[in-house]
Design an enzyme around this catalytic site. Sequence first.
Site, PDB file in Angstrom:
ATOM      1  N   HIS A 144       0.824  -1.209   0.000  1.00  0.00           N
ATOM      2  CA  HIS A 144       0.000   0.000   0.000  1.00  0.00           C
ATOM      3  C   HIS A 144       0.858   1.259   0.000  1.00  0.00           C
ATOM      4  CE1 HIS A 144       0.727  -0.121   4.409  1.00  0.00           C
ATOM      5  NE2 HIS A 144       0.497   1.176   4.361  1.00  0.00           N
ATOM      6  N   ARG A 154       0.988  -1.912  21.199  1.00  0.00           N
ATOM      7  CA  ARG A 154       0.723  -2.344  19.829  1.00  0.00           C
ATOM      8  C   ARG A 154       0.600  -3.865  19.762  1.00  0.00           C
ATOM      9  NH1 ARG A 154       3.949  -4.493  16.033  1.00  0.00           N
ATOM     10  NH2 ARG A 154       3.424  -4.186  13.820  1.00  0.00           N
TER      11      ARG A 154
END
Length: 489
Positions: free
Chosen positions: A157, A276
């Site tokens: 991406h 995270r």
Amino acid sequence: CAPAAAAVAEGEQPVAVAVLPLPPAARYQYGDYDRCSTKQVFDNLHGNISLDPLAREFVDTEEFQRLRDLKQLGLTYLVFPGAVHTRFEHSLGVYRLAGEAMNNLQKYQGNELGIDRIDVQTVKLAGLLHDIGHGPFSHLFEHEFLPRVNPGSTWSHEHMSALLLDSIVDKHSIDIEPDYLKVIKEMIVASSDVSTAEIGSSQGVKEKRFLYDIVANGRNGIDVDKFDYIDRDCRACGIGSNFQHWRLLEGMRVMGDEICYPAKDYLSIHKLFTTRADLHRTVYTHAKVKAVELMLVDALVEANEYLGISLHADDPEDFWKLDDTIVKSIETAPNDELKKAKEIIQRIRRRELYKFCNQYSVPKDKLDHFKNITAQDIVCSQITSKVLLKEEDVAVSNVKIDLTRGKDNPLESIKFFKDFGCEEKFPITDERVSHLLPVCNQDRIVRVYAKKPELVEAVSEAFENLQLRMYGEKTQVHDTPTKKKRRFN
């Protein structure tokens, strides 16, 4: 004109009064703007965000507005109902935090580092545009769907963001210098495969390598992209987080072209990475979330030949038309060619998901030689059962959770300083801080699913046999509950 016309005496011919056009608004230079030219957007995480004129030009394009139709966490909202935020607000948030980071560096080290309006504008735009290249359901499209239809796919991406950025500038005639545009694109792909040498090759920024570590940090993983999505995702999913990104933004300091942090903030940085990892474990790779993702990938693969979904990934002018609404397009299409895809999506709607059978964590001493487990591995491990399994009966999810650097500790790549009066930077090892910190920085988890509920028992037994064959023992925490295996028999 009206007063002049009223003053004309009776019988006299009116005299035309020339009205000079107003001069066009002065074009702001790159990086220059004032309060009159900014637009305020309210964000529920950061409050008011001020968009400068150039940022608004990008935001007010259909390519950027498409981000409103890309959920930040893909299909996670089907398990965590509050996770409906999108890439649109995340991109605005990263734009805001990138600006804060640059303002702090400019405030304390602006003269020393030569930070100017161009640097500030460039980093902020990189933050704003870093995610425009995401496909439907974000990482699912990139890491699950495309490798299925294009084995060996290297599509990312980040690189699509760079291609799409070129397309936006050309299509909408956005006035931006090619050199600045090039740097923005390099900053967007800075966390992928761009080398340090390549990043430093752009004219005028070779001495400012640290700028490339603010939005997407490929050196150690500390960047404003993580600051935003960690806070935003934790809030949306109801996951508690006491990570404070403002401490790192306030304390960051450039030393030798590298962003360093106060030694006292070591545990705050460690908390960034562990928070995270917790999100990955409890939210992003939740067993039910992965079940839905496996199903949607199967549906997209079934629909790909007819809709040409993967072909759109090659052309930025077509790619921006892809978003999460592709599910509704498949679901409502009248074509018989999409029958199988429709049936899978209907199962998702009715909560008839692939059945989670069991999982195991790869033993620590086996991590170095681990290879992804496939459905074929499960089927080949079947010894005896009432039914004969086929590969299409089994779905496997290989989950990797780490601190952004694989087996390595990202904190080993970070430099610290004693205080702001000190000019020496140094690394810190975990054992110098606490003996409670983990010594392993990566988990590999293998999960197996039965695509039909009546196959749970057979798949579970084959999965256990696989573990015995590979490790000589069952490494799963417990056997698949009898209730789950017998429920549909």
